[in-house]
Design a protein around this motif. Structure first.
Motif: not given
Length: 943
Positions: A372, A375, A405, A559
């Protein structure tokens, strides 16, 4: 192991529970008749699974969870089968007839006896070589199979872990997810939309739902609360308790019935067998013709027969079966060293003619280590640092996205595995889906303790991800109520959202908000990121309907994660382009993400690639799809389902393409099976995908596909190389015999014993060395081989006649030059004549030296031998040197002179033979030069 027909496990407490087929030996209810909660006690286990000590004890008691290996034939049977080859049968019959001729002739000729023994020796030696290669191939296959581990997920002491499937024992609690292969017979105790494919056991490929509820007694395969070894999970998830392992399973019962079935031959083997029949038939026919031509001349029938036998032996390539085995075995080993496990010989053939590769993106073109990097929530982007699965790094301004999250982390089934410490695994890895692994890592970077969150909000039910919804939902107990946590593709999830959360406050999701979210998603995708949306919903009860849990959602944010391309893929893509292989990316990702990765690795180079989504494919009929695939454009298929992938493969094959398809999931199995070459991922792929494929990439890299194509082309080329070598030398042996017959010379220029010496000393070993020849430098610069092209193509036959004709002319010239220079009339020659013995020695030496130079010539099809290097195949030089040394011994050693009726040659003779021997090599170099110049002219021609 368990006795067949009895209970595989007698649980504690003294109560026997039937777990297999109904049997008079069973004295209690079968586990399928028990409630899910009762199964644990019946099988002496618990919801937390077995302890490590219990698992070890049961493994010792019940043995490994594996089927008995098919009994290998006894050594004497394996060796005996080598004598049933058609070439071997022909030579055995010829040897027997020669022995009979020796016994009947008066006076008996020692040469006839030597010929019979020599022919039999050829058969024995060839059988020994073939047996050694077959035994070696079996050992290699077993070693390669061990390179692809079969594992399963179990609960041991409450901890989810991955163990080898062979270590499963009765009482183990197995975790099942879509794509898993079932490794033992199990009773389902927890099912969430669980469905399995029982085709290996029932022949019906439809997905069959599974339940944890008890069922009434009946045939085992009809128990809807059981899953069986050899089947696979199509969708959903669940847990099940093992009740039978190894041979007592239902699959084991069927396996025992099928183990004795004969193995089917591959098309290549059938083609070689057909070639052997034709060659053997031609040899017998020409031998019979020579017998008929020579018999009226007044010679004894035995002498004429020996002559005809020499003709027949000259045409039979005794070492061909062994050489073929060696070439294929070497090719498979080389591919294994380059991380490509070939499961079927058919794959070796098809690799050489692959024209299209339909490749996945994730894991094949990329490293399959999702990270990732951004975000997005509430209109703001939060960059994330750190790469890979190690939870080191941070989320910028993490507080506003911590709830996002948390929800994303709860909606995951994956697990992070830390490094194993000194001497063990050095890196973090993910057990489960890599995308979920990236979410777990970013949650840790946001300072979330997911274990504590899972304890505070335990999961009560799940709606697994599927390719139609493109969503996954989990339901959790949250305080006094329940909460649905949802993640999935932004387009699909956004359509189910009615609210959005900003800075901890929920509000209605307006049309303007939707446009902002779509723009943010597209912006992330344009950077080559995979984008997931995350949402939640409050619920009243623990068991909502799926539509209820996945509607009226509150959007939390997006995300964006990146799976970096593999560094070696760019060169592999370029190599495939040069080889005339079209690459079509087939991915479920967003078109912008797919195009970004395709540009990075070189699949897309033009500014206007054709990007087709699954929705557009649905709107196309077959004619429109054929038109699309016929366009010479760079093609990307995005947002596609397994059905789309299968349809594209079928359409490509309809156009005559030879298609290789990559895949890793259970839903890829249909396309993998239907493709000409199914390529499964060995590291990240599911067991079902690996079983469906004909090739497994042990490192999951596209570069291994390109290397396998290169090696596959070289294997097929090497087979043709030694065919050209062997049959051109046969023409070199046959030519002088036919010339002597029609010229009226009463004796043979080369005897059958000499031919056998040539075939053993100068044919077999160089042919084996040619089977190990490395790929030519330009092997990936040529177009794919046509699937209709045969081993004996017109080009191969033409080259055999070209090289064989030059050899035959050279040997005839040196033989008849020596005969004529003596001034002795033909009819005055006898086998004991010194001039005749010198002439036959010259003929044999001419063939041997010509073969040596021909072996160098056939190493390449177009490239000059100087380009690849005269010394680059030392095994071939050693084999050729052995043949020449044997010829020298036959010429000079008295015992061998007596056997082969030869005489010593002087330095001048050897110089003449060396000069004649180089003629085929020089002529072939000229032919290759002409081919290269013609190819260059075609490249330079205006379009």
């Amino acid at each position: 192991m368990h006795p067949t027909g009895t209970d595989p496990l007698v649980p504690g407490g003294g109560k026997d529970v039937a777990v297999g087929a109904a049997s008079g030996a069973n004295r209690g209810p079968a586990v399928r008749e028990l409630a899910a909660g009762e199964v644990f006690s019946a099988l002496d286990t618990s919801r937390r699974g077995l302890s490590a000590a219990q698992a070890r004890a049961r493994l010792e008691r019940y043995g490994a969870n594996e089927l008995p290996r098919a009994g290998r034939p006894a050594v004497w049977r394996q060796l005996g089968s080598q004598f049933t080859d058609l070439f071997a049968v022909v030579l055995i019959v010829a040897s027997g007839i020669t022995f009979l001729a020796y016994a009947l002739e008066e006076p008996r000729d020692a040469g006839t006896f030597q010929l019979a023994v020599a022919i039999l020796g050829v058969v024995v030696l060839n059988a020994a070589i073939g047996f050694a290669q077959e035994y070696s191939a079996e050992r290699t296959a077993q070693a390669l199979e061990a390179m692809v581990p079969h594992t399963c997920r179990v609960l041991r002491g409450g901890e989810r872990m991955e163990v080898p499937a062979r270590e499963l024992v009765p009482g183990d609690v197995v975790v099942l997810e879509a794509g898993d292969a079932v490794s033992a017979d199990c009773r389902v105790v927890e099912a969430h939309e669980l469905a399995v494919n029982n085709a290996p056991l029932t022949g019906e490929s439809n997905a069959v739902g599974r339940t944890a509820d008890p069922v009434v007694a009946g045939p085992p395969l009809e128990a809807r609360n059981c899953v069986f070894m050899g089947t696979d999970v199509v969708s959903g998830s669940g847990r099940a308790v093992v009740f039978a392992t190894g041979a007592p399973t239902e699959f084991g019962r069927i396996y025992r019935l099928a183990a004795a079935a004969p193995r089917q031959k591959t098309p290549l083997q059938l083609q070689v067998a057909s070639m052997a029949r034709r060659v053997a038939g031609a040899a017998l026919a020409i031998g019979a013709l020579m017998f008929a031509v020579r018999l009226p001349t007044g010679e004894s029938p035995v002498t004429v027969f020996v002559f005809a036998l020499g003709v027949m032996v000259a045409l039979v390539p005794e070492g061909l079966p062994a050489t073929l085995s060696v070439s294929l075995a070497i090719g498979v080993r080389r591919m294994a060293r380059r991380h490509a496990l070939i499961k079927q010989l058919l794959a070796v053939e098809a690799l050489g003619s692959t024209t299209v590769v339909c490749t996945d993106k994730t894991g094949t073109l990329t490293q399959a280590e999702m990270t990732v990097t951004q975000v997005w929530a509430g209109g703001a982007t939060h960059p994330v640092t750190g790469v890979g699965y190690a939870p080191s790094g941070e989320v910028a301004d993490a507080a506003p996205v911590r709830e996002l999250m948390r929800v994303a982390g709860l909606c995951c089934n994956a697990r992070l595995i830390p490094p194993a410490g000194p001497g063990g695994r050095e890196h973090w890895r993910v057990l489960g889906d890599t995308t979920e692994g990236a979410l777990l890592v970013v949650a840790a970077k946001a300072a979330l303790d997911l274990r504590a969150e899972e304890a505070a909000a335990p999961r009560v039910t799940e709606f697994p991800f599927d390719s139609d919804r493109k969503l996954m939902t989990t339901v959790h107990k949250s305080g006094a109520g329940y909460q649905a946590c949802v993640k999935g593709a932004p387009v699909e999830l956004l359509a189910r959202c009615s609210d959005v959360e900003r800075a901890g406050q929920r509000g209605p999701l307006t049309g303007e908000d939707r446009a902002v979210v779509v723009a943010a998603s597209d912006a992330l995708a344009a950077q080559g990121l995979r984008v997931l949306a995350v949402a939640r919903r409050e619920l009243d009860g623990p068991r909502p309907a799926q539509d209820e849990a996945e509607s009226a959602l509150t959007l939390l944010g997006l995300v964006g994660m990146l799976d970096p391309p593999r560094p070696e893929v760019n060169d592999a893509v370029a190599a495939c382009r040069r080889a005339g292989i079209r690459i079509v990316m087939v991915t479920g990702d967003h078109p912008l993400t797919g195009e970004a990765v395709a540009r990075r690795v070189g699949i897309v180079r033009r500014p206007d690639p054709v990007v087709v989504t699954g929705a557009r494919l649905d709107a196309m009929d077959d004619e429109a799809l054929d038109t699309l695939l016929a366009e010479p454009s760079e093609l990307l298929l995005c947002r596609v389902s397994p059905e789309h992938k299968m349809r594209v493969v079928t359409a490509l094959q309809r156009r005559g393409e030879v298609v290789a398809v990559t895949g890793d999931g259970a839903n890829d199995a249909p396309a993998l099976k239907h493709a000409d070459i199914g390529v499964a991922m060995g590291a990240s792929g599911t067991d079902v995908a690996r079983e469906s494929a004909s090739m497994v990439l042990l490192d999951d890299s596209f570069a291994s596909i390109a290397m396998a194509v290169r090696l596959g082309r070289s294997v097929y080329q090497n087979i043709r190389k030694f065919l050209v070598y062997v049959f051109s030398s046969n023409i070199g042996e046959l030519g002088p015999i036919l010339a002597a017959t029609f010229a009226g010379f009463p004796l043979v220029p080369i005897s059958a014993v000499q031919i056998l010496a040539i075939d053993l000393g100068s044919d077999v070993m160089p042919a084996l060395a040619l089977g190990a020849e490395r790929p030519e430098p330009d092997v990936m610069d040529r177009p794919p081989r046509s699937r209709r092209e045969r081993l004996f193509s017109s080009a191969v036959v033409g080259r055999i006649l070209f090289l064989g004709g030059i050899q035959a002319l050279g040997v005839c010239a040196v033989f008849f030059w020596h005969i004529h220079s003596s001034g002795i009339p033909f009819n005055d020659f006898t086998e004991d004549s010194p001039v005749y013995r010198e002439a036959v020695t010259l003929a044999q030496g001419g063939i041997v030296l010509s073969q040596f130079f021909v072996s160098l010539a056939v190493r390449t099809d177009r490239q000059s031998i100087l380009r690849v290097g005269l010394l680059s195949n030392p095994a071939l030089l050693a084999a050729g040197g052995f043949g020449v040394a044997l010829m020298v011994a036959i010429s000079y050693l008295p015992p061998l002179q007596a056997v082969f009726n030869t005489a010593p040659l002087d330095a001048g003779d050897w110089a003449v033979l060396a000069a004649l021997g180089t003629l085929p090599l020089l002529a072939d170099e000229a032919r290759k030069g002409w081919l290269r110049r013609r190819a260059d002219r075609r490249k330079g021609a205006p379009l």
